[in-house]
Design a protein around this motif. Structure first.
Motif, short mmCIF file in Angstrom:
data_model
loop_
_atom_site.label_atom_id
_atom_site.label_comp_id
_atom_site.label_asym_id
_atom_site.label_seq_id
_atom_site.Cartn_x
_atom_site.Cartn_y
_atom_site.Cartn_z
N ASP A 193 11.44 37.06 19.51
CA ASP A 193 11.04 35.67 19.30
C ASP A 193 11.48 35.26 17.89
O ASP A 193 10.90 35.67 16.90
CB ASP A 193 9.53 35.55 19.43
CG ASP A 193 9.04 34.11 19.38
OD1 ASP A 193 9.82 33.22 18.99
OD2 ASP A 193 7.88 33.89 19.72
N ARG A 194 12.52 34.48 17.83
CA ARG A 194 13.04 33.98 16.56
C ARG A 194 13.11 32.47 16.64
O ARG A 194 13.63 31.92 17.60
CB ARG A 194 14.42 34.56 16.27
CG ARG A 194 14.39 36.07 16.13
CD ARG A 194 15.74 36.62 15.80
NE ARG A 194 15.67 38.09 15.79
CZ ARG A 194 16.70 38.85 15.56
NH1 ARG A 194 17.90 38.35 15.33
NH2 ARG A 194 16.56 40.17 15.57
N GLN A 216 16.15 26.88 24.77
CA GLN A 216 15.95 27.68 25.98
C GLN A 216 15.46 29.06 25.57
O GLN A 216 15.67 29.49 24.45
CB GLN A 216 17.25 27.84 26.77
CG GLN A 216 17.83 26.54 27.24
CD GLN A 216 19.14 26.75 27.97
OE1 GLN A 216 19.58 27.86 28.21
NE2 GLN A 216 19.78 25.65 28.33
N SER A 217 14.80 29.74 26.47
CA SER A 217 14.37 31.10 26.24
C SER A 217 14.97 32.01 27.30
O SER A 217 15.10 31.61 28.46
CB SER A 217 12.85 31.22 26.29
OG SER A 217 12.27 30.63 25.17
N LEU A 268 11.77 30.62 19.83
CA LEU A 268 12.47 30.80 21.11
C LEU A 268 12.60 32.29 21.38
O LEU A 268 12.97 33.05 20.50
CB LEU A 268 13.86 30.16 21.08
CG LEU A 268 13.91 28.64 21.00
CD1 LEU A 268 15.34 28.19 20.81
CD2 LEU A 268 13.32 28.03 22.25
N ARG A 269 12.32 32.69 22.59
CA ARG A 269 12.49 34.09 22.97
C ARG A 269 13.91 34.26 23.50
O ARG A 269 14.31 33.56 24.42
CB ARG A 269 11.47 34.48 24.02
CG ARG A 269 10.06 34.48 23.46
CD ARG A 269 9.04 34.65 24.53
NE ARG A 269 9.08 33.43 25.36
CZ ARG A 269 8.48 33.32 26.52
NH1 ARG A 269 7.81 34.32 27.02
NH2 ARG A 269 8.55 32.20 27.21
N ASN A 270 14.65 35.17 22.92
CA ASN A 270 16.02 35.41 23.35
C ASN A 270 16.29 36.90 23.44
O ASN A 270 15.58 37.72 22.86
CB ASN A 270 17.01 34.74 22.41
CG ASN A 270 17.06 33.24 22.65
OD1 ASN A 270 17.40 32.81 23.73
ND2 ASN A 270 16.68 32.45 21.66
N ILE A 271 17.33 37.24 24.18
CA ILE A 271 17.65 38.63 24.45
C ILE A 271 18.68 39.13 23.45
O ILE A 271 19.69 38.49 23.22
CB ILE A 271 18.16 38.78 25.90
CG1 ILE A 271 17.07 38.30 26.87
CG2 ILE A 271 18.55 40.23 26.18
CD1 ILE A 271 17.54 38.14 28.29
N PRO A 309 22.75 38.97 19.42
CA PRO A 309 22.20 38.21 20.54
C PRO A 309 23.08 38.34 21.78
O PRO A 309 24.30 38.32 21.68
CB PRO A 309 22.18 36.77 20.02
CG PRO A 309 23.18 36.73 18.92
CD PRO A 309 23.24 38.11 18.35
N VAL A 310 22.45 38.52 22.91
CA VAL A 310 23.15 38.51 24.19
C VAL A 310 23.00 37.14 24.81
O VAL A 310 23.94 36.54 25.29
CB VAL A 310 22.58 39.59 25.15
CG1 VAL A 310 23.23 39.51 26.51
CG2 VAL A 310 22.76 40.96 24.54
#
Length: 80
Positions: free
Chosen positions: A13-14, A39-40, A17-20, A32-33
């Motif tokens: 969570d940065r 968007q998350s 936003l939650r990202n993979i 980041p992928v």
């Protein structure tokens, strides 16, 4: 985690936003992928052949299942 244990896919969570992210098993490198503004990307899951990364993409108004090729970086919806 990949079968060889060298790569971990995790949600971070940065900036609200939650990202993979793809993280080396030793924790020294991450990238980041899936990282898209407003968007998350959550719940990453590798396909058995490790060619696709499946994830849930969330926006303010929708939730959908997507996948990203780990070979060509192609991203496509699976179910909306």
């Amino acid at each position: 985690v990949t079968a060889d244990g060298k790569t971990i896919f995790s949600v971070s969570d940065r900036q609200n936003l939650r990202n993979i992210f793809r993280i080396d098993a030793d924790g020294k490198s991450s990238s980041p992928v899936i990282s898209v503004e407003n968007q998350s990307g959550i719940a990453p899951a590798l396909s058995p052949d490790e060619k696709w990364l499946y994830f849930i993409k969330q926006t303010e108004n929708s939730t959908a299942l997507w996948r990203k090729s780990l070979i060509s970086d192609k991203i496509e919806p699976v179910y909306e």
